[in-house]
Design a protein around this motif. Sequence first.
Motif, mmCIF file in Angstrom:
data_model
loop_
_atom_site.group_PDB
_atom_site.id
_atom_site.type_symbol
_atom_site.label_atom_id
_atom_site.label_comp_id
_atom_site.label_asym_id
_atom_site.label_seq_id
_atom_site.Cartn_x
_atom_site.Cartn_y
_atom_site.Cartn_z
ATOM 1 N N GLY A 157 6.483 11.833 21.877
ATOM 2 C CA GLY A 157 7.920 11.616 21.980
ATOM 3 C C GLY A 157 8.443 10.540 21.059
ATOM 4 O O GLY A 157 7.978 10.359 19.926
ATOM 5 N N VAL A 158 9.409 9.790 21.571
ATOM 6 C CA VAL A 158 10.078 8.780 20.763
ATOM 7 C C VAL A 158 9.123 7.669 20.342
ATOM 8 O O VAL A 158 9.279 7.084 19.258
ATOM 9 N N TYR A 159 8.104 7.396 21.168
ATOM 10 C CA TYR A 159 7.153 6.343 20.814
ATOM 11 C C TYR A 159 6.352 6.712 19.568
ATOM 12 O O TYR A 159 6.091 5.872 18.704
ATOM 13 N N LEU A 160 5.968 7.996 19.478
ATOM 14 C CA LEU A 160 5.242 8.441 18.290
ATOM 15 C C LEU A 160 6.139 8.405 17.058
ATOM 16 O O LEU A 160 5.704 8.033 15.966
ATOM 17 N N SER A 161 7.398 8.769 17.227
ATOM 18 C CA SER A 161 8.348 8.713 16.112
ATOM 19 C C SER A 161 8.496 7.291 15.593
ATOM 20 O O SER A 161 8.525 7.047 14.380
ATOM 21 N N ILE A 162 8.588 6.350 16.514
ATOM 22 C CA ILE A 162 8.721 4.940 16.119
ATOM 23 C C ILE A 162 7.466 4.469 15.395
ATOM 24 O O ILE A 162 7.535 3.723 14.405
ATOM 25 N N MET A 163 6.307 4.924 15.866
ATOM 26 C CA MET A 163 5.057 4.525 15.214
ATOM 27 C C MET A 163 4.968 5.076 13.792
ATOM 28 O O MET A 163 4.507 4.376 12.884
ATOM 29 N N THR A 164 5.403 6.299 13.582
ATOM 30 C CA THR A 164 5.383 6.863 12.226
ATOM 31 C C THR A 164 6.347 6.108 11.318
ATOM 32 O O THR A 164 6.054 5.884 10.144
ATOM 33 N N GLN A 165 7.480 5.715 11.881
ATOM 34 C CA GLN A 165 8.437 4.940 11.092
ATOM 35 C C GLN A 165 7.884 3.558 10.769
ATOM 36 O O GLN A 165 8.059 3.046 9.655
ATOM 37 N N ALA A 166 7.199 2.962 11.728
ATOM 38 C CA ALA A 166 6.588 1.651 11.490
ATOM 39 C C ALA A 166 5.507 1.741 10.420
ATOM 40 O O ALA A 166 5.346 0.814 9.600
ATOM 41 N N LEU A 167 4.772 2.854 10.403
ATOM 42 C CA LEU A 167 3.724 3.049 9.396
ATOM 43 C C LEU A 167 4.310 3.036 7.994
ATOM 44 O O LEU A 167 3.807 2.332 7.099
ATOM 45 N N THR A 168 5.357 3.803 7.790
ATOM 46 C CA THR A 168 5.937 3.880 6.441
ATOM 47 C C THR A 168 6.611 2.565 6.050
ATOM 48 O O THR A 168 6.589 2.165 4.882
ATOM 49 N N PHE A 169 7.182 1.852 7.041
ATOM 50 C CA PHE A 169 7.803 0.560 6.738
ATOM 51 C C PHE A 169 6.752 -0.469 6.338
ATOM 52 O O PHE A 169 6.949 -1.253 5.397
ATOM 53 N N ALA A 170 5.616 -0.450 7.035
ATOM 54 C CA ALA A 170 4.529 -1.377 6.701
ATOM 55 C C ALA A 170 3.989 -1.101 5.302
ATOM 56 O O ALA A 170 3.714 -2.038 4.526
ATOM 57 N N LEU A 171 3.841 0.167 4.949
ATOM 58 C CA LEU A 171 3.368 0.516 3.609
ATOM 59 C C LEU A 171 4.382 0.098 2.553
ATOM 60 O O LEU A 171 4.000 -0.363 1.466
ATOM 61 N N MET A 172 5.657 0.243 2.844
ATOM 62 C CA MET A 172 6.680 -0.170 1.893
ATOM 63 C C MET A 172 6.577 -1.671 1.609
ATOM 64 O O MET A 172 6.608 -2.107 0.443
ATOM 65 N N LEU A 173 6.434 -2.470 2.656
ATOM 66 C CA LEU A 173 6.310 -3.916 2.476
ATOM 67 C C LEU A 173 5.057 -4.270 1.678
ATOM 68 O O LEU A 173 5.068 -5.172 0.835
ATOM 69 N N ALA A 174 3.965 -3.543 1.940
ATOM 70 C CA ALA A 174 2.716 -3.820 1.230
ATOM 71 C C ALA A 174 2.838 -3.489 -0.253
ATOM 72 O O ALA A 174 2.401 -4.260 -1.112
ATOM 73 N N PHE A 175 3.447 -2.359 -0.566
ATOM 74 C CA PHE A 175 3.538 -1.931 -1.961
ATOM 75 C C PHE A 175 4.544 -2.756 -2.756
ATOM 76 O O PHE A 175 4.524 -2.738 -3.984
ATOM 77 N N PHE A 176 5.431 -3.461 -2.080
ATOM 78 C CA PHE A 176 6.360 -4.354 -2.776
ATOM 79 C C PHE A 176 5.645 -5.594 -3.322
ATOM 80 O O PHE A 176 6.150 -6.256 -4.221
ATOM 81 N N ARG A 177 4.479 -5.902 -2.813
ATOM 82 C CA ARG A 177 3.752 -7.099 -3.226
ATOM 83 C C ARG A 177 3.025 -6.862 -4.552
ATOM 84 O O ARG A 177 2.308 -5.869 -4.716
ATOM 85 N N ASN A 178 3.200 -7.759 -5.494
ATOM 86 C CA ASN A 178 2.545 -7.639 -6.797
ATOM 87 C C ASN A 178 1.030 -7.685 -6.689
ATOM 88 O O ASN A 178 0.320 -7.066 -7.480
ATOM 89 N N GLU A 179 0.520 -8.418 -5.688
ATOM 90 C CA GLU A 179 -0.922 -8.556 -5.545
ATOM 91 C C GLU A 179 -1.625 -7.247 -5.191
ATOM 92 O O GLU A 179 -2.843 -7.130 -5.330
ATOM 93 N N MET A 180 -0.872 -6.277 -4.699
ATOM 94 C CA MET A 180 -1.468 -4.991 -4.322
ATOM 95 C C MET A 180 -1.963 -4.211 -5.532
ATOM 96 O O MET A 180 -2.841 -3.371 -5.435
ATOM 97 N N GLY A 181 -1.382 -4.475 -6.692
ATOM 98 C CA GLY A 181 -1.821 -3.791 -7.902
ATOM 99 C C GLY A 181 -1.181 -2.449 -8.145
ATOM 100 O O GLY A 181 -1.757 -1.588 -8.820
ATOM 101 N N PHE A 182 0.049 -2.253 -7.610
ATOM 102 C CA PHE A 182 0.750 -0.977 -7.799
ATOM 103 C C PHE A 182 2.114 -1.170 -8.454
ATOM 104 O O PHE A 182 2.992 -0.311 -8.314
ATOM 105 N N GLY A 183 2.289 -2.264 -9.130
ATOM 106 C CA GLY A 183 3.529 -2.468 -9.872
ATOM 107 C C GLY A 183 4.608 -3.204 -9.121
ATOM 108 O O GLY A 183 5.695 -3.438 -9.660
ATOM 109 N N GLY A 184 4.342 -3.559 -7.870
ATOM 110 C CA GLY A 184 5.316 -4.332 -7.106
ATOM 111 C C GLY A 184 6.654 -3.637 -6.975
ATOM 112 O O GLY A 184 6.738 -2.421 -6.789
#
Length: 369
Positions: A157-184
């Motif tokens: 239900g809604v809890y799974l939807s929120i978890m999927t949204q949290a997953l993509t938000f966490a990845l977005m924050l990670a990929f914004f970091r220059n140290e990740m090696g993906f262009g920041g």
Amino acid sequence: MFRSILKDDRGGQVMLSLLLVAGFLIPALNLLVPQGHFLHVETYTISLLGKYLTYALLAMAVDLVWGYLGILSLGHGAFFALGGYAMGMYLMRQVGDRGVYGDPLLPDFMVFLNWKELPWFWHGFDLFWFACLMVVLVPGVLAWVFGYLAFRSRVSGVYLSIMTQALTFALMLAFFRNEMGFGGNNGLTDFKEIIGFSLQAQSTRIGLFVATVIALMASYLVCRAVIASRLGKVAVATRDAESRVRFIGYNVDKFKLWIFVLSAVIAGIAGALYVPQVGIINPGEFAPLNSIEVVVWVALGGRATLFGAVVGALLINYAKSWFTIEFPEVWLFVLGSLFVLATIFLPKGVIGLFESIKKDRAEEKEATA
């Protein structure tokens, strides 16, 4: 085999026929009709249509899990972006010493950030087959790990939807970091060629468009085959009455997991086809808003139809292109209004509206007969 899959799928038959015609006709109108003629299709238009078709492929992936499994995923943008980054890494490796800094091994952003050597996870991306493998493997493995943990814990239900949204938000924050090696923040861009062909060449643009058409058609047939199989029937039953399916002895978590993984792989392929046609991939593709927008495409087109998701993606993205040129400040309000109106007046989407009209006409004929 295709006949049995598409036997009762009139909409899918029409869509595949139109895609087949478009795959031949649009390149022909670009190559054979001279510029200035009203039938000529510009190369830019072909790239734009190719981008729309990658969105349609992503929408179909979302419809597979939402329409037939009942999982409202607000994180498929993450799988799309991961597939795009995998292809973008390959394209960056192809630049070589033609970059701004002329380093034959390190991409420009790594030279700018004073990186001394190529990170371990960039190795192998100079090979096209390896990049294609990662396009499928990375989103698939992430979906398997996430789905295994979530479904095993009976999150729904809604809890799974929120978890999927949290997953993509966490990845977005990670990929914004220059140290990740993906262009920041800037991501990956300034691509030159793909498998030896210039990305600016007319023939390459056409080839990418045709490849996208083929991928969309093939993915649709795969999804229809899954829906028509025992796996698909159990998935629909799970959507409608999960507790009953569990009671009669089916391993519901297993069925949900494999369809979720298939959907993520299709989204990754869509992202990989998107990047060379658009010319850039950055962390903005992970934004939760993008995943929510995909849900709007599916809802407007028609949930649990597959081809309705394709129609919705094409209609809304064409409208988005028009509105962002003519009335850029109102597009987000229009998008929100479309979702609200579709929910209230078109609960089954545009495709559902046509089916209702067709059903009413058939009943009228029977009544007058």
